[in-house]
Design an enzyme around this catalytic site. Structure first.
Site, PDB file in Angstrom:
ATOM      1  N   ASP A 178      52.095  -7.367 118.739  1.00 31.93           N
ATOM      2  CA  ASP A 178      52.922  -7.148 119.930  1.00 31.93           C
ATOM      3  C   ASP A 178      51.982  -7.184 121.137  1.00 31.93           C
ATOM      4  O   ASP A 178      50.756  -7.211 120.974  1.00 31.93           O
ATOM      5  CB  ASP A 178      53.628  -5.782 119.825  1.00 31.93           C
ATOM      6  CG  ASP A 178      54.530  -5.479 121.024  1.00 31.93           C
ATOM      7  OD1 ASP A 178      55.097  -6.425 121.601  1.00 31.93           O
ATOM      8  OD2 ASP A 178      54.651  -4.305 121.402  1.00 31.93           O
ATOM      9  N   SER A 179      52.558  -7.126 122.334  1.00 31.72           N
ATOM     10  CA  SER A 179      51.729  -7.039 123.531  1.00 31.72           C
ATOM     11  C   SER A 179      50.961  -5.718 123.578  1.00 31.72           C
ATOM     12  O   SER A 179      49.919  -5.638 124.227  1.00 31.72           O
ATOM     13  CB  SER A 179      52.621  -7.140 124.772  1.00 31.72           C
ATOM     14  OG  SER A 179      53.596  -6.115 124.737  1.00 31.72           O
ATOM     15  N   TYR A 221      54.097  -8.384 128.441  1.00 31.81           N
ATOM     16  CA  TYR A 221      54.498  -9.799 128.396  1.00 31.81           C
ATOM     17  C   TYR A 221      55.762 -10.033 129.229  1.00 31.81           C
ATOM     18  O   TYR A 221      56.026 -11.143 129.681  1.00 31.81           O
ATOM     19  CB  TYR A 221      54.830 -10.217 126.960  1.00 31.81           C
ATOM     20  CG  TYR A 221      53.657 -10.471 126.026  1.00 31.81           C
ATOM     21  CD1 TYR A 221      52.335 -10.519 126.474  1.00 31.81           C
ATOM     22  CD2 TYR A 221      53.889 -10.690 124.663  1.00 31.81           C
ATOM     23  CE1 TYR A 221      51.293 -10.767 125.585  1.00 31.81           C
ATOM     24  CE2 TYR A 221      52.852 -10.948 123.775  1.00 31.81           C
ATOM     25  CZ  TYR A 221      51.555 -10.976 124.239  1.00 31.81           C
ATOM     26  OH  TYR A 221      50.537 -11.235 123.358  1.00 31.81           O
ATOM     27  N   GLY A 222      56.557  -8.975 129.369  1.00 34.25           N
ATOM     28  CA  GLY A 222      57.918  -9.131 129.902  1.00 34.25           C
ATOM     29  C   GLY A 222      58.018  -9.675 131.304  1.00 34.25           C
ATOM     30  O   GLY A 222      59.070 -10.169 131.698  1.00 34.25           O
ATOM     31  N   CYS A 256      57.831  -8.281 118.592  1.00 28.25           N
ATOM     32  CA  CYS A 256      58.056  -8.291 120.036  1.00 28.25           C
ATOM     33  C   CYS A 256      59.216  -9.242 120.333  1.00 28.25           C
ATOM     34  O   CYS A 256      59.149 -10.428 119.983  1.00 28.25           O
ATOM     35  CB  CYS A 256      56.781  -8.779 120.717  1.00 28.25           C
ATOM     36  SG  CYS A 256      56.932  -9.019 122.486  1.00 28.25           S
ATOM     37  N   ASN A 257      60.261  -8.717 120.937  1.00 27.46           N
ATOM     38  CA  ASN A 257      61.415  -9.558 121.285  1.00 27.46           C
ATOM     39  C   ASN A 257      61.036 -10.628 122.297  1.00 27.46           C
ATOM     40  O   ASN A 257      61.491 -11.769 122.219  1.00 27.46           O
ATOM     41  CB  ASN A 257      62.514  -8.693 121.898  1.00 27.46           C
ATOM     42  CG  ASN A 257      63.080  -7.686 120.930  1.00 27.46           C
ATOM     43  OD1 ASN A 257      64.111  -7.917 120.319  1.00 27.46           O
ATOM     44  ND2 ASN A 257      62.407  -6.554 120.777  1.00 27.46           N
ATOM     45  N   THR A 258      60.181 -10.258 123.270  1.00 24.49           N
ATOM     46  CA  THR A 258      59.801 -11.181 124.333  1.00 24.49           C
ATOM     47  C   THR A 258      59.018 -12.362 123.758  1.00 24.49           C
ATOM     48  O   THR A 258      59.283 -13.526 124.091  1.00 24.49           O
ATOM     49  CB  THR A 258      58.938 -10.424 125.375  1.00 24.49           C
ATOM     50  OG1 THR A 258      59.656  -9.254 125.787  1.00 24.49           O
ATOM     51  CG2 THR A 258      58.634 -11.286 126.574  1.00 24.49           C
ATOM     52  N   GLU A 264      53.284   2.252 127.372  1.00 28.89           N
ATOM     53  CA  GLU A 264      51.831   2.074 127.256  1.00 28.89           C
ATOM     54  C   GLU A 264      51.092   3.283 127.841  1.00 28.89           C
ATOM     55  O   GLU A 264      50.048   3.677 127.331  1.00 28.89           O
ATOM     56  CB  GLU A 264      51.380   0.803 127.990  1.00 28.89           C
ATOM     57  CG  GLU A 264      51.851  -0.485 127.352  1.00 28.89           C
ATOM     58  CD  GLU A 264      51.321  -0.676 125.932  1.00 28.89           C
ATOM     59  OE1 GLU A 264      50.111  -0.522 125.718  1.00 28.89           O
ATOM     60  OE2 GLU A 264      52.139  -0.974 125.049  1.00 28.89           O
ATOM     61  N   CYS A 266      63.791  -4.425 123.088  1.00 28.12           N
ATOM     62  CA  CYS A 266      62.339  -4.485 123.269  1.00 28.12           C
ATOM     63  C   CYS A 266      61.771  -3.426 122.330  1.00 28.12           C
ATOM     64  O   CYS A 266      62.278  -2.290 122.315  1.00 28.12           O
ATOM     65  CB  CYS A 266      61.975  -4.176 124.723  1.00 28.12           C
ATOM     66  SG  CYS A 266      60.201  -3.885 124.988  1.00 28.12           S
ATOM     67  N   THR A 267      60.756  -3.785 121.554  1.00 31.14           N
ATOM     68  CA  THR A 267      60.266  -2.845 120.543  1.00 31.14           C
ATOM     69  C   THR A 267      59.651  -1.592 121.177  1.00 31.14           C
ATOM     70  O   THR A 267      59.613  -0.533 120.544  1.00 31.14           O
ATOM     71  CB  THR A 267      59.257  -3.531 119.602  1.00 31.14           C
ATOM     72  OG1 THR A 267      58.243  -4.205 120.381  1.00 31.14           O
ATOM     73  CG2 THR A 267      59.947  -4.552 118.718  1.00 31.14           C
ATOM     74  N   HIS A 268      59.181  -1.709 122.417  1.00 37.77           N
ATOM     75  CA  HIS A 268      58.661  -0.510 123.095  1.00 37.77           C
ATOM     76  C   HIS A 268      59.744   0.559 123.272  1.00 37.77           C
ATOM     77  O   HIS A 268      59.442   1.749 123.305  1.00 37.77           O
ATOM     78  CB  HIS A 268      58.125  -0.873 124.482  1.00 37.77           C
ATOM     79  CG  HIS A 268      56.744  -1.464 124.497  1.00 37.77           C
ATOM     80  ND1 HIS A 268      56.478  -2.751 124.101  1.00 37.77           N
ATOM     81  CD2 HIS A 268      55.555  -0.930 124.874  1.00 37.77           C
ATOM     82  CE1 HIS A 268      55.179  -2.997 124.243  1.00 37.77           C
ATOM     83  NE2 HIS A 268      54.595  -1.918 124.702  1.00 37.77           N
TER      84      HIS A 268
HETATM   85  N1  DGL Z   1      57.475  -5.020 122.989  1.00 34.49           N
HETATM   86  C1  DGL Z   1      57.837  -6.232 123.605  1.00 34.49           C
HETATM   87  C2  DGL Z   1      59.276  -6.638 123.339  1.00 34.49           C
HETATM   88  O1  DGL Z   1      59.791  -6.318 122.300  1.00 34.49           O
HETATM   89  C3  DGL Z   1      57.228  -6.646 124.897  1.00 34.49           C
HETATM   90  C4  DGL Z   1      57.167  -5.696 126.015  1.00 34.49           C
HETATM   91  C5  DGL Z   1      56.285  -6.281 127.109  1.00 34.49           C
HETATM   92  O2  DGL Z   1      55.131  -6.541 126.823  1.00 34.49           O
HETATM   93  O3  DGL Z   1      56.806  -6.481 128.218  1.00 34.49           O
HETATM   94  O4  DGL Z   1      59.885  -7.317 124.125  1.00 34.49           O
END
Ligand code: DGL
Length: 261
Positions: A6-7, A38-39, A69-71, A148, A180-182
């Protein structure tokens, strides 16, 4: 060996579900913390990072790679699969399908990064699985960065979460997809806001099941976990207790290390 990336910290929510389901698997988790989030990046940058990180995991001997990571999945899983056609790749997509199936009000919402929210892949997912419900897509800039920083429950986030969620709840949404996994780590703030009105939908368990289905030989190992990051690896390891993940820390074979990729 199974690689998960993931990011940053978000994919740890998926890693934890995989670790629970595969106690003997050797797992490596790689956080691209030099480039998180990443978003707010464009697709070509995210694709470049996914190929770099994915290649590193393949070179380490991973035979299954989970893009946690969805993104990254929305922007780059197709390119990653094309680059490594032999590799077993598991992506993460917002749980639009289960949310649409469970909705009684016929109105659901997806919380996601700006990149995922505008992605064609999300539009296609909605087109495929949610034509019989109304889907409200809500970009939540800054939420991944908040995770984060481990600022999961502070007062200004409660206010911000209300600003995003209250209009959705008022419009009758009864399923809210954590796209988003976060965001799984923001549940302690989000749950009380939606309680009694809507369910939060997370796909970590479903992704872990898919990974387990694909895993066979890579699932038989010493049950070791390796943590790595492209910046500040010590922060990744130090975050585990705050994220409620002490149990996966017990599988660590060595301290988290830096990867240049
Ligand atoms: N955890 C990520 C997701 O599922 C990315 C979040 C990010 O880096 O912006 O989208």
């Amino acid at each position: 060996m199974i690689g998960v990336f993931d990011s940053g910290l978000g994919g740890l929510s998926v890693l934890a579900a995989i670790a629970d389901g595969l106690p003997r698997a050797d797992l490596v988790y790689l956080a691209d913390t030099a480039h998180v989030p990443y978003g707010d990046k464009d697709d070509s940058f995210i694709r470049h990072r996914v190929l770099r990180i994915g290649t590193h995991l393949v070179d380490q001997g991973c035979r299954v790679v989970v893009v946690a990571c969805n993104t990254a999945t929305a922007a780059a899983v197709s390119a990653f699969r094309e680059t490594y056609p032999e590799l077993r790749v598991v992506g993460v997509e917002p749980g639009v399908k289960p949310a649409a199936a469970a909705s009684r009000s016929r109105r659901i919402a997806v919380l996601a990064t700006a990149s995922t929210a505008r992605s064609q892949r999300l539009a296609q997912l909605i087109e495929r699985h949610a034509t019989s419900v109304e889907v409200l897509v809500e970009a939540c800039p800054g939420w991944a960065t908040r995770v984060e920083a481990l600022r999961l429950t502070d007062g200004d986030f409660v206010d911000e979460a209300h600003r995003h969620l209250d209009p959705l709840l008022e419009s009758g949404v009864d399923q809210i997809v954590l796209g988003c996994t976060h965001y799984a780590f923001l549940r302690p703030t989000l749950e009380p806001i939606v309680a009694g009105k809507a369910m939060l939908v997370d796909v970590a368990e479903a992704v872990a099941r898919q990974c387990i289905r694909l895993a066979d030989a890579p699932a038989a190992g010493g049950g070791r976990l390796t943590l790595a990051a492209t910046a500040q690896p010590e922060r990744l390891q130090a975050a585990l207790p705050a994220l409620g993940l002490k149990r996966i820390a017990r599988r660590l074979a060595q301290p988290a290390h830096l990867v240049i990729a």
